[in-house]
Design an enzyme around this catalytic site. Structure first.
Site, PDB file in Angstrom:
ATOM      1  N   ARG A 220       0.792  -1.221   0.000  1.00 17.31           N
ATOM      2  CA  ARG A 220       0.000   0.000   0.000  1.00 17.31           C
ATOM      3  C   ARG A 220       0.825   1.272   0.000  1.00 17.31           C
ATOM      4  NH1 ARG A 220      -2.781  -3.664   1.553  1.00 17.31           N
ATOM      5  NH2 ARG A 220      -0.853  -4.195   2.570  1.00 17.31           N
ATOM      6  N   THR A 221       1.724   1.395   0.973  1.00 14.92           N
ATOM      7  CA  THR A 221       2.365   2.696   1.184  1.00 14.92           C
ATOM      8  C   THR A 221       3.199   3.087  -0.037  1.00 14.92           C
ATOM      9  OG1 THR A 221       2.450   2.093   3.502  1.00 14.92           O
ATOM     10  CG2 THR A 221       3.706   4.037   2.845  1.00 14.92           C
TER      11      THR A 221
ATOM     12  N   LYS B 294      25.450  -3.286  -0.109  1.00 10.92           N
ATOM     13  CA  LYS B 294      26.922  -3.206  -0.162  1.00 10.92           C
ATOM     14  C   LYS B 294      27.449  -2.402   1.017  1.00 10.92           C
ATOM     15  CE  LYS B 294      26.403  -2.610  -5.123  1.00 10.92           C
ATOM     16  NZ  LYS B 294      26.463  -1.516  -6.114  1.00 10.92           N
TER      17      LYS B 294
ATOM     18  N   ARG C 120      10.909   4.003   3.895  1.00 11.98           N
ATOM     19  CA  ARG C 120      10.521   3.002   4.903  1.00 11.98           C
ATOM     20  C   ARG C 120      11.774   2.235   5.288  1.00 11.98           C
ATOM     21  NH1 ARG C 120       5.486  -1.047   4.768  1.00 11.98           N
ATOM     22  NH2 ARG C 120       4.539   0.941   5.324  1.00 11.98           N
TER      23      ARG C 120
ATOM     24  N   HIS D 114       4.314   5.770  11.754  1.00 15.51           N
ATOM     25  CA  HIS D 114       3.899   5.602  10.349  1.00 15.51           C
ATOM     26  C   HIS D 114       2.950   6.770  10.053  1.00 15.51           C
ATOM     27  CE1 HIS D 114       2.827   3.997   6.577  1.00 15.51           C
ATOM     28  NE2 HIS D 114       2.528   2.741   6.902  1.00 15.51           N
TER      29      HIS D 114
END
Ligand code: CP
Length: 323
Positions: free
Chosen positions: A51-52, A80, A101, A129
């Site tokens: 969703r986000t 890396k 995120r 959030h």
């Protein structure tokens, strides 16, 4: 320059203006379809999302802008050993705004400190959030017509659920809000939310274990998933995962106009037999998430078309993460 790390970064008035803008976007999408022509959003997702990430990308595309980004740490140079600070310095050369995120609490904040473009926290560990909260507030306001004077039940994993922590922080600023916090003993809200957010703001709340006891009192029921990824051992997760299952039988205990929300994804905590109940609003919630993210992008990019709705003082209020 403003970033979005927490819903508390915005005053109640700013949130109202942003939700007004989201509402106008919903009614008049064509009016906004080119306001971000030439702009790019970078979606930097170090943790899975449906969703986000796609909601941010849809929001920017709906505004006429373009999208770059990665959907997992393993497909970026984080694998890396590149730091978040270096990554955002690089992304600042490519994009106009970034949504991040990350599994580590505070990682988006670190990015904001090193960024020359606005940074949006798209979820950091079990912490915050904020854009889910903007989505939740917009949904409640659109369906209930207000954000005050409501009894709100939050059910499930209240310990690790970042959407719950953000939503409580945002809602305590509205008068007449009362919470019923429904969770097993092991998944109660963290002490800092109980002490520093609820008690400090004199917000009435109860903590209960049985969903059935709370149901008849609720104007809004916000269900949450028990998050496997936040548990340290599988045994505890298995013991907790089906603690709550909202089904058609339990819905008989709810008010006729109780609004059922869930940030999604769901696993078993809402039975599919609830989906066609008119009180089940969790898929509408996803749609509101696109409108409010469009409004947020416009606000942070200081897009002039947002001005009539946001007002000239938008950039002056709220907490600022200016660097
Ligand atoms: N609600 C939410 O954050 O969903 P995703 O994990 O799919 O982005």
């Amino acid at each position: 320059m403003r970033h979005c790390m927490s819903p508390m970064d915005f005053t109640v008035e700013e949130l109202d203006r942003m939700m007004d803008l989201a509402s106008d976007i919903e009614k008049n999408p064509d009016r906004y379809s080119h306001v971000c022509d030439g702009k790019k959003i970078a979606t930097l997702f170090y943790e899975p999302s449906t969703r986000t990430r796609l909601s941010f990308e849809t929001a920017m595309l709906n505004l006429g802008g373009k999208v770059i980004g990665f959907s997992s740490a393993s497909s970026s140079s984080a694998s890396k050993g590149e730091s978040v600070a270096d990554t955002i310095r690089v992304i600042s050369c490519f994009a106009d705004i970034a949504a991040i995120r990350h599994p580590k609490e505070g990682a988006p904040y670190v990015a904001s400190v090193h960024s020359t473009i606005p940074v949006i926290n798209a979820g950091d560990g079990g912490h915050q959030h904020p854009t889910q909260t903007l989505t939740d507030l917009t949904t409640i306001r659109s369906i209930k017509g207000r954000l005050d004077g409501l009894t709100i039940g939050l059910c499930g994993d209240l310990k690790f659920g970042r959407t719950v922590h953000s939503l409580i922080s945002a809602l305590v600023r509205y008068p007449g809000i009362r919470f019923i916090l429904i969770s097993p003993e092991e998944l109660r809200i963290p002490d800092y939310v109980r002490e520093d957010v609820l008690k400090k703001n004199n917000v009435p709340f109860e903590e209960v274990i049985r969903l059935e006891d709370a149901m008849p009192q609720l104007d809004v029921l916000y269900m949450t998933r028990v998050q496997r990824e936040r548990f340290f051992n599988e045994e505890d997760y298995v013991r907790m995962k089906d603690f709550y299952i909202l089904d058609a039988e339990k819905m008989k205990l709810a008010k006729e106009d109780c609004t059922i929300l869930h940030p999604l994804p769901r696993v078993n905590e809402i039975s599919v037999d609830v989906d066609n109940d008119p009180r089940a609003c969790y898929f509408r919630q996803v749609q509101y998430g696109v409108y409010i993210r469009m409004a947020l992008i416009m606000a942070l990019l200081d897009i002039p078309e947002g001005k009539p709705f946001l007002g000239d003082d938008f950039q002056k209020g709220g907490m600022n993460h200016e660097v």
